[in-house]
Design an enzyme around this catalytic site. Structure first.
Site, PDB file in Angstrom:
ATOM      1  N   ASP A   1      -4.442  -2.114   3.946  1.00 51.30           N
ATOM      2  CA  ASP A   1      -4.390  -1.563   2.850  1.00 51.30           C
ATOM      3  C   ASP A   1      -5.501  -0.321   3.004  1.00 51.30           C
ATOM      4  O   ASP A   1      -5.684   0.874   2.299  1.00 51.30           O
ATOM      5  CB  ASP A   1      -4.904  -2.387   1.810  1.00 51.30           C
ATOM      6  CG  ASP A   1      -3.788  -3.104   1.212  1.00 51.30           C
ATOM      7  OD1 ASP A   1      -3.468  -4.207   1.956  1.00 51.30           O
ATOM      8  OD2 ASP A   1      -3.111  -2.673   0.276  1.00 51.30           O
TER       9      ASP A   1
ATOM     10  N   ALA B   1       0.660  -1.211  -0.204  1.00 53.28           N
ATOM     11  CA  ALA B   1       0.340   0.095  -0.058  1.00 53.28           C
ATOM     12  C   ALA B   1       0.857   1.344  -0.042  1.00 53.28           C
ATOM     13  O   ALA B   1       0.696   2.044  -0.845  1.00 53.28           O
ATOM     14  CB  ALA B   1      -1.073  -0.224   1.302  1.00 53.28           C
TER      15      ALA B   1
HETATM   16  O1  MRU Z   1      -1.427  -7.241  -3.430  1.00 51.66           O
HETATM   17  P1  MRU Z   1      -0.427  -6.598  -2.252  1.00 51.66           P
HETATM   18  O2  MRU Z   1       0.963  -7.313  -2.492  1.00 51.66           O
HETATM   19  O3  MRU Z   1       0.026  -5.141  -2.682  1.00 51.66           O
HETATM   20  O4  MRU Z   1      -0.815  -6.291  -0.931  1.00 51.66           O
HETATM   21  C1  MRU Z   1      -0.123  -6.123   0.059  1.00 51.66           C
HETATM   22  C2  MRU Z   1      -0.607  -6.107   1.522  1.00 51.66           C
HETATM   23  O5  MRU Z   1      -1.913  -6.473   1.785  1.00 51.66           O
HETATM   24  C3  MRU Z   1      -0.053  -5.500   2.618  1.00 51.66           C
HETATM   25  O6  MRU Z   1      -0.264  -6.195   3.742  1.00 51.66           O
HETATM   26  C4  MRU Z   1      -0.480  -4.094   2.825  1.00 51.66           C
HETATM   27  O7  MRU Z   1      -0.496  -3.242   1.453  1.00 51.66           O
HETATM   28  C5  MRU Z   1       0.390  -3.168   3.675  1.00 51.66           C
HETATM   29  S1  MRU Z   1       2.023  -3.068   3.077  1.00 51.66           S
HETATM   30  C6  MRU Z   1       3.054  -2.367   4.228  1.00 51.66           C
END
Ligand code: MRU
Length: 347
Positions: free
Chosen positions: A238, A49
């Site tokens: 997110d 995110a």
């Molecule tokens: O699909 P992604 O890899 O972007 O998903 C990422 C996540 O779900 C993380 O836990 C979230 O973005 C936090 S990253 C600090």
């Protein structure tokens, strides 16, 4: 440990580490247009995110460079930049950090600058977003230390570290900091099907950092909790609603359910840029649905019949009631969150 840089803006280009190739290859791609940034975010060249918010901000800088080669008429530049911003907003729907970073870039665009200043002003804002997100990670890690009175066995999910942020990470940042203080007994890393952020990225990071971990299949996590092998769960986020409902990587809901059942503390580590206080509950969070190919196999290797029907939610929403607390740069918070109360009112 080699310092991982998932993204570097230099010489008017955005260099990004192609996370689809990890852990076997470290390949950097050079992005020169906003459309290439859109595509990189959509196709998960880079993900996480906070990181996609920073990348999108630099995408606006690239757009300004492109547009200024065609025209210097301020109203046209402004209009075209706003169009690019609305395109970048659609690259991935769930992480609110992307919208938050693009809101900031929009404010710069809307100030109606003299045409010579566009790139300088936008680059300054993108760099500020990157630097602030990095500093937030450090503060989150410091606040997270409060959870570690003794060395703990921690379970996390997905990848929330140096590959997901411009800094040390959120949930993984807390783990790094605790490790430095001798407070990590072990880290359990679920694979995080189907994209394998846990198996490919988190293990890679933890190995580089010398943090003791074991990779497990996703379905083993509740069993380990039942066996008393997990002291603490920390995950990223997110998008977080006012009542604490939290969208995060698919599988987070199941972890929280199990942790709730077995009385294990379950924390979300996230910067304030991950909170969406326009939403009362998680019911309003848009959940990304990704393509069938991610589930039908990995790379060229098919693990299911090619035309098998697939449902592939990339995220789920964990009820705020199952979350013990939110580790943020402003301390450990509990819901309800309100735009008019601390720390949100100070933003
Ligand atoms: O699909 P992604 O890899 O972007 O998903 C990422 C996540 O779900 C993380 O836990 C979230 O973005 C936090 S990253 C600090």
């Amino acid at each position: 440990m080699s310092v991982l840089r998932p993204l570097i803006f230099e010489s008017g280009k955005l260099r990004v580490l192609d996370q689809r190739e990890l852990p076997t290859k470290e390949v950097y791609l050079e992005l020169e247009t906003a459309e290439e940034v859109f595509e990189a975010i959509r196709s998960m060249v880079l993900r996480g995110a906070p990181l996609i918010g920073v990348a999108a901000a630099y995408g606006v800088v690239l757009a300004a460079q492109e547009i200024l080669q065609k025209t210097r008429e301020p109203l046209t530049v402004q209009e075209e930049l706003l169009e690019v911003i609305s395109r970048l907003r659609q690259s991935r729907p769930t992480a609110v950090n992307l919208q938050w970073a693009l809101d900031r870039m929009t404010r710069v665009v809307q100030t109606g600058l003299a045409s010579t200043d566009w790139v300088i002003q936008l680059l300054q804002e993108a760099r500020a977003i990157e630097d602030e997100e990095r500093a937030r990670c450090e503060a989150i890690a410091q606040h997270g230390l409060a959870l570690f009175e003794r060395p703990l066995r921690v379970l996390t999910i997905c990848n929330t570290g140096r590959l997901a942020t411009p800094g040390i990470g959120t949930a993984l940042g807390v783990i790094y900091q605790a490790h430095e203080m001798g407070k990590i007994r072990h880290v359990w890393v679920p694979e995080t099907r189907p994209w394998l952020q846990g198996a490919r990225l988190t293990t890679y990071e933890l190995q580089n950092a010398g943090v003791p971990f074991t990779l497990i299949v996703d379905s083993m996590a509740p069993v380990l909790m039942a066996q008393g092998e997990v002291d603490l769960v920390i995950v990223g986020a997110d998008r977080i609603a006012r009542n604490g409902d939290t969208a995060n990587k698919i599988g987070t809901f199941a972890l929280a359910l199990a942790a709730h059942q077995f009385g294990i503390p379950f924390y979300v580590a996230a910067p304030l840029s991950s909170f969406d206080l326009s939403l009362e509950t998680g019911a309003g969070i848009p959940i990304e649905e990704r393509g069938a190919q991610e589930v039908l196999g990995w790379g060229a290797c098919r693990t299911a019949p090619p035309n098998a029907p697939v449902l592939n939610f990339a995220f789920d929403v964990t009820p705020g009631a199952w979350i013990t607390g939110f580790i943020t740069e402003s301390g450990i918070l509990t819901p309800p969150f309100s735009p008019s109360s601390k720390p949100f009112a100070d933003q």
